[in-house]
Design a protein around this motif. Structure first.
Motif, PDB file in Angstrom:
ATOM      1  N   PRO A 186       0.928  -1.444  -0.070  1.00 23.17           N
ATOM      2  CA  PRO A 186      -0.068  -0.077  -0.041  1.00 23.17           C
ATOM      3  C   PRO A 186       0.855   1.352   0.040  1.00 23.17           C
ATOM      4  CG  PRO A 186      -0.708  -1.672   1.946  1.00 23.17           C
ATOM      5  CD  PRO A 186       0.484  -2.020   1.191  1.00 23.17           C
ATOM      6  N   LEU A 187       2.020   1.161   0.478  1.00 22.10           N
ATOM      7  CA  LEU A 187       2.965   2.390   0.454  1.00 22.10           C
ATOM      8  C   LEU A 187       3.997   2.501  -0.746  1.00 22.10           C
ATOM      9  CD1 LEU A 187       4.120   1.671   4.191  1.00 22.10           C
ATOM     10  CD2 LEU A 187       2.382   3.337   3.445  1.00 22.10           C
ATOM     11  N   ARG A 188       3.641   1.628  -1.864  1.00 28.13           N
ATOM     12  CA  ARG A 188       4.604   1.538  -3.015  1.00 28.13           C
ATOM     13  C   ARG A 188       5.032   2.764  -3.374  1.00 28.13           C
ATOM     14  NH1 ARG A 188       4.365  -3.246  -6.717  1.00 28.13           N
ATOM     15  NH2 ARG A 188       6.078  -2.517  -7.928  1.00 28.13           N
ATOM     16  N   ASP A 189       4.125   3.718  -3.535  1.00 24.60           N
ATOM     17  CA  ASP A 189       4.568   5.176  -4.340  1.00 24.60           C
ATOM     18  C   ASP A 189       5.383   5.718  -3.327  1.00 24.60           C
ATOM     19  OD1 ASP A 189       2.719   4.389  -6.161  1.00 24.60           O
ATOM     20  OD2 ASP A 189       0.990   5.573  -5.422  1.00 24.60           O
ATOM     21  N   LYS A 190       5.347   5.627  -2.268  1.00 27.00           N
ATOM     22  CA  LYS A 190       6.401   6.187  -1.332  1.00 27.00           C
ATOM     23  C   LYS A 190       8.004   5.569  -1.179  1.00 27.00           C
ATOM     24  CE  LYS A 190       2.813   7.999   1.781  1.00 27.00           C
ATOM     25  NZ  LYS A 190       1.974   7.756   2.651  1.00 27.00           N
ATOM     26  N   LEU A 191       7.789   4.457  -1.904  1.00 24.21           N
ATOM     27  CA  LEU A 191       9.245   3.801  -1.878  1.00 24.21           C
ATOM     28  C   LEU A 191      10.283   4.423  -2.807  1.00 24.21           C
ATOM     29  CD1 LEU A 191       8.095   0.022  -1.387  1.00 24.21           C
ATOM     30  CD2 LEU A 191       9.374   1.388   0.108  1.00 24.21           C
ATOM     31  N   SER A 192      11.322   4.129  -2.855  1.00 26.16           N
ATOM     32  CA  SER A 192      12.472   4.606  -3.474  1.00 26.16           C
ATOM     33  C   SER A 192      12.163   3.791  -4.887  1.00 26.16           C
ATOM     34  CB  SER A 192      13.943   4.250  -3.329  1.00 26.16           C
ATOM     35  OG  SER A 192      14.120   2.969  -3.191  1.00 26.16           O
ATOM     36  N   GLU A 193      12.591   4.218  -6.018  1.00 27.17           N
ATOM     37  CA  GLU A 193      12.449   3.464  -7.235  1.00 27.17           C
ATOM     38  C   GLU A 193      12.995   2.007  -7.218  1.00 27.17           C
ATOM     39  OE1 GLU A 193      13.932   4.822 -11.312  1.00 27.17           O
ATOM     40  OE2 GLU A 193      12.784   6.844 -10.506  1.00 27.17           O
ATOM     41  N   ASP A 194      14.160   1.899  -6.646  1.00 29.26           N
ATOM     42  CA  ASP A 194      15.041   0.615  -6.466  1.00 29.26           C
ATOM     43  C   ASP A 194      13.938  -0.286  -5.618  1.00 29.26           C
ATOM     44  OD1 ASP A 194      17.214   0.743  -7.975  1.00 29.26           O
ATOM     45  OD2 ASP A 194      18.433   1.434  -6.050  1.00 29.26           O
ATOM     46  N   SER A 195      13.521   0.172  -4.556  1.00 25.94           N
ATOM     47  CA  SER A 195      12.741  -0.599  -3.589  1.00 25.94           C
ATOM     48  C   SER A 195      11.189  -1.093  -4.304  1.00 25.94           C
ATOM     49  CB  SER A 195      12.511   0.089  -2.197  1.00 25.94           C
ATOM     50  OG  SER A 195      13.829  -0.026  -1.716  1.00 25.94           O
ATOM     51  N   GLN A 196      10.713  -0.192  -5.035  1.00 22.04           N
ATOM     52  CA  GLN A 196       9.325  -0.384  -5.683  1.00 22.04           C
ATOM     53  C   GLN A 196       9.813  -1.643  -6.690  1.00 22.04           C
ATOM     54  OE1 GLN A 196       7.514   2.787  -7.953  1.00 22.04           O
ATOM     55  NE2 GLN A 196       8.087   4.124  -6.308  1.00 22.04           N
ATOM     56  N   ARG A 197      10.917  -1.863  -7.401  1.00 24.74           N
ATOM     57  CA  ARG A 197      11.271  -3.039  -8.098  1.00 24.74           C
ATOM     58  C   ARG A 197      11.640  -4.146  -7.441  1.00 24.74           C
ATOM     59  NH1 ARG A 197      16.137  -1.531  -9.955  1.00 24.74           N
ATOM     60  NH2 ARG A 197      15.488   0.615 -10.409  1.00 24.74           N
ATOM     61  N   ARG A 198      12.122  -4.055  -5.997  1.00 23.65           N
ATOM     62  CA  ARG A 198      12.578  -4.985  -4.847  1.00 23.65           C
ATOM     63  C   ARG A 198      11.375  -5.714  -4.479  1.00 23.65           C
ATOM     64  NH1 ARG A 198      16.811  -0.955  -2.147  1.00 23.65           N
ATOM     65  NH2 ARG A 198      18.465  -1.594  -3.296  1.00 23.65           N
ATOM     66  N   LEU A 199      10.169  -4.860  -4.216  1.00 19.51           N
ATOM     67  CA  LEU A 199       8.876  -5.170  -3.763  1.00 19.51           C
ATOM     68  C   LEU A 199       8.493  -6.817  -3.976  1.00 19.51           C
ATOM     69  CD1 LEU A 199       6.974  -4.387  -1.709  1.00 19.51           C
ATOM     70  CD2 LEU A 199       5.757  -3.050  -3.489  1.00 19.51           C
ATOM     71  N   GLU A 200       8.548  -7.269  -5.250  1.00 18.60           N
ATOM     72  CA  GLU A 200       8.262  -8.340  -5.716  1.00 18.60           C
ATOM     73  C   GLU A 200       9.146  -9.621  -5.557  1.00 18.60           C
ATOM     74  OE1 GLU A 200       5.482  -9.749  -6.301  1.00 18.60           O
ATOM     75  OE2 GLU A 200       4.706  -8.262  -5.613  1.00 18.60           O
ATOM     76  N   LYS A 201      10.360  -9.306  -5.815  1.00 19.09           N
ATOM     77  CA  LYS A 201      11.568 -10.219  -6.122  1.00 19.09           C
ATOM     78  C   LYS A 201      12.225 -10.180  -4.769  1.00 19.09           C
ATOM     79  CE  LYS A 201      13.300 -11.610 -10.409  1.00 19.09           C
ATOM     80  NZ  LYS A 201      14.303 -11.333 -11.437  1.00 19.09           N
ATOM     81  N   ASN A 202      12.671  -9.339  -4.023  1.00 17.48           N
ATOM     82  CA  ASN A 202      13.447  -9.222  -2.795  1.00 17.48           C
ATOM     83  C   ASN A 202      13.029  -8.175  -2.010  1.00 17.48           C
ATOM     84  OD1 ASN A 202      15.557 -10.134  -1.315  1.00 17.48           O
ATOM     85  ND2 ASN A 202      17.162  -9.733  -2.950  1.00 17.48           N
ATOM     86  N   PRO A 203      11.959  -8.337  -1.258  1.00 18.14           N
ATOM     87  CA  PRO A 203      11.531  -7.271  -0.299  1.00 18.14           C
ATOM     88  C   PRO A 203      12.239  -7.060   0.910  1.00 18.14           C
ATOM     89  CG  PRO A 203       9.957  -9.193  -0.246  1.00 18.14           C
ATOM     90  CD  PRO A 203      10.944  -9.373  -1.481  1.00 18.14           C
ATOM     91  N   LEU A 204      13.096  -8.264   1.310  1.00 16.45           N
ATOM     92  CA  LEU A 204      14.139  -7.958   2.244  1.00 16.45           C
ATOM     93  C   LEU A 204      14.959  -6.924   2.112  1.00 16.45           C
ATOM     94  CD1 LEU A 204      15.563 -11.648   3.252  1.00 16.45           C
ATOM     95  CD2 LEU A 204      14.092 -10.209   4.737  1.00 16.45           C
ATOM     96  N   ARG A 205      15.570  -6.474   0.724  1.00 20.04           N
ATOM     97  CA  ARG A 205      16.700  -5.626   0.419  1.00 20.04           C
ATOM     98  C   ARG A 205      15.990  -4.073   1.097  1.00 20.04           C
ATOM     99  NH1 ARG A 205      21.202  -6.683  -1.250  1.00 20.04           N
ATOM    100  NH2 ARG A 205      21.458  -5.050   0.651  1.00 20.04           N
ATOM    101  N   ILE A 206      14.468  -3.912   1.034  1.00 19.96           N
ATOM    102  CA  ILE A 206      13.996  -2.599   1.297  1.00 19.96           C
ATOM    103  C   ILE A 206      14.231  -2.283   2.770  1.00 19.96           C
ATOM    104  CG2 ILE A 206      12.019  -1.515   1.617  1.00 19.96           C
ATOM    105  CD1 ILE A 206      10.567  -3.323  -0.568  1.00 19.96           C
ATOM    106  N   ILE A 207      14.336  -3.472   3.648  1.00 19.68           N
ATOM    107  CA  ILE A 207      14.618  -3.177   5.043  1.00 19.68           C
ATOM    108  C   ILE A 207      16.180  -2.526   5.142  1.00 19.68           C
ATOM    109  CG2 ILE A 207      15.164  -4.409   7.231  1.00 19.68           C
ATOM    110  CD1 ILE A 207      12.281  -4.264   6.568  1.00 19.68           C
ATOM    111  N   ASP A 208      17.069  -3.009   4.374  1.00 21.13           N
ATOM    112  CA  ASP A 208      18.328  -2.333   4.643  1.00 21.13           C
ATOM    113  C   ASP A 208      18.868  -1.350   3.490  1.00 21.13           C
ATOM    114  OD1 ASP A 208      19.109  -3.935   2.217  1.00 21.13           O
ATOM    115  OD2 ASP A 208      20.694  -4.786   3.382  1.00 21.13           O
ATOM    116  N   SER A 209      17.767  -0.875   2.909  1.00 22.39           N
ATOM    117  CA  SER A 209      17.989   0.388   1.962  1.00 22.39           C
ATOM    118  C   SER A 209      18.469   1.527   2.628  1.00 22.39           C
ATOM    119  CB  SER A 209      16.630   0.312   1.225  1.00 22.39           C
ATOM    120  OG  SER A 209      16.572   1.762   0.656  1.00 22.39           O
ATOM    121  N   LYS A 210      19.440   2.259   2.022  1.00 22.39           N
ATOM    122  CA  LYS A 210      19.791   3.322   2.428  1.00 22.39           C
ATOM    123  C   LYS A 210      19.125   4.635   2.028  1.00 22.39           C
ATOM    124  CE  LYS A 210      24.307   1.939   4.184  1.00 22.39           C
ATOM    125  NZ  LYS A 210      25.059   0.981   3.577  1.00 22.39           N
TER     126      LYS A 210
END
Ligand code: HAM
Length: 445
Positions: A186-210
């Motif tokens: 639900p917060l997709r639009d607020k995420l960085s572009e990289d993390s929007q991409r990560r959401l499906e494949k590798n959402p763990l990486r959103i947690i350690d995003s800088k």
């Protein structure tokens, strides 16, 4: 002049002064690992690409974006190793699995990742690392973290922090990834572009995003530790308890998730806390990877390890005091073969007795050779010309006295001092005289 070819972007030369620091660091790691009962493994710099794809995971940045992959002449896909763990497991399966209950291995060498170069982040970088196969207990996790921390202390790295977390086992990671997707979608639009991409494949990486926008959303995200089953929780508590009893300070950091797919249970990072490394402040990183050996075709075998980047360690470690080894310069006067050969023969004798010996093999004017001796910091000079060769002698000079006096001084004073600081020595006594002058106990090797 034709244009110069430069080094490859992100791949650096290490020049002699810096190489000495590398050697000292590598020697310290060899010594530390030997004391902990580890044996060294050296694997090839490249492997079949599928090893890294299967081992590190297709969805990871390393495999999807950073590998140096090429075809060999037989059309096989090879990749320059981006890290050491997958290669070590491959070697373990090929040579050691089943032969000893617990294998403790370490390695040291260059790795290759096509990342954006920055301070502390390169395309060719070197790691030292350690891996243990066959021990499922929490004690070995703590021992490895303690080894890494002891090594950083031995290097004199003044401030660092040990951060640990657990990814659990079984389906913990999958359940956690689902919870992350549910929270972030639900917060997709607020995420960085990289993390929007990560959401499906590798959402763990959103947690350690800088990225600041991702970090702003993190406080509300589900906490990984809460997803751990009882056994995973017990394992993690065990690691924490052993570390506490060992007196190795650490913090539990729920934002550590690690960028490679193979991790299970304990994961950890040792971060520089001096602020001098900027964004690339992770000195060491690792964790448990209990499924990887089976994933690469072996019997299920628990495993745990870590690796550290040598360049980052050298950036974080204090610069060494400039110390020069004691050394000698052999100065042959007159460019005759007999003099040059005698000079080189004396140099060989001193070198084989363990004494650092410089020869300016251009055998130019004496002044130029003395300047050379000054530049390399030689404390003693052995001077010979054709008359010394004929007489079977050399002139031994104490260059420390000469340079105390300075090159710009008064000529007569200089002559007087030079005379005091030199004497004629028979050829057969050169080694003993040099030893006496340097005050060394270097014995023939
Ligand atoms: P990693 O976190 O990818 O883990 O790398 C470990 C360390 O290597 C980093 O903390 C950093 O010091 C250094 N490093 C990584 N990439 C670069 C780079 N581009 N330039 C300079 N230094 C870099 C691994 O490689 C795992 N194999 C660690 C491991 C071993 N896990 C279990 N066993």
């Amino acid at each position: 002049m034709s244009p110069r070819v430069q080094s490859v972007i992100g791949m650096n030369d290490v020049l002699p002064a810096e190489a000495a620091r590398w050697r000292a660091l590598e020697a310290a790691f060899h010594a530390t690992c030997a004391r902990y009962g580890f044996g060294e493994v050296r694997t090839p710099f490249c492997e079949y690409t599928e090893l890294f794809v299967k081992g590190i995971g297709e969805g990871t940045d390393v495999v999807s974006k950073e590998m140096y992959t090429f075809e060999d002449r037989g059309g096989r896909s090879l990749t320059l190793r981006p890290e050491g763990t997958a290669s070590a497991v491959r070697a373990y399966l090929e040579h050691a699995a089943g032969s000893e209950p617990v294998a403790r291995w370490y390695y040291c060498g260059p790795m290759f990742r096509g990342e954006k170069p920055a301070k502390g982040r390169y395309r060719q970088f070197s790691q030292v690392g350690a891996e243990v196969y066959g021990d499922a207990g929490f004690s070995v996790d703590a021992e490895l973290i303690d080894l890494a921390a002891s090594f950083l202390r031995a290097l004199g790295i003044p401030k660092f922090e040990v951060r640990i977390n657990s990814l659990g086992s079984g389906d913990t990671r999958t359940r956690y990834e689902e919870a992350l997707r549910a929270y972030f979608t639900p917060l997709r639009d607020k995420l960085s572009e990289d993390s929007q991409r990560r959401l499906e494949k590798n959402p763990l990486r959103i947690i350690d995003s800088k990225a600041p926008e991702d970090q702003a959303l993190r406080p509300g995200a589900p906490d990984l530790i809460k997803f751990l089953g009882d056994d995973d929780k017990k394992h993690f508590d065990g690691v924490c308890e052993v570390l506490t009893k060992l007196g190795t300070p650490f913090v539990v950091d729920p934002t550590i998730v690690r960028g490679l797919d193979y991790y299970t249970r304990t994961i950890f990072e040792l971060k520089d806390a001096s602020g001098s490394l900027g964004a690339q402040d992770t000195l060491a990183a690792g964790g448990r990877y209990d499924n990887l050996v089976a994933q690469l075709g072996g019997k299920p075998t628990p495993a745990v390890g870590f690796a550290m980047g040598i360049e980052r360690l050298l950036l974080a470690a204090p610069a060494p005091k400039a110390e020069r080894a004691q050394s000698v310069a052999v100065i042959g006067i007159g460019n005759e073969a007999a003099v040059c050969a005698e000079a080189l023969s004396i140099a060989r004798e001193l070198r084989s007795a363990g004494i650092v010996t410089h020869v300016d093999t251009r055998f130019g004017k004496p002044d130029r050779q003395f300047k050379y001796a000054d530049r390399v910091g030689a404390q003693a000079g052995i001077v010979l010309g054709s008359s010394e060769v004929a007489a079977g002698t050399v002139v031994l000079k104490d260059l420390d006295v000469r340079s105390d006096f300075g090159a710009g001084g008064d000529r007569s004073q200089r002559k007087e001092l030079d005379a005091k600081a030199q004497r004629t020595v028979p050829r057969g006594e050169v080694l003993a005289a040099v030893r006496a002058l340097l005050g060394t106990a270097a014995e023939p090797k």
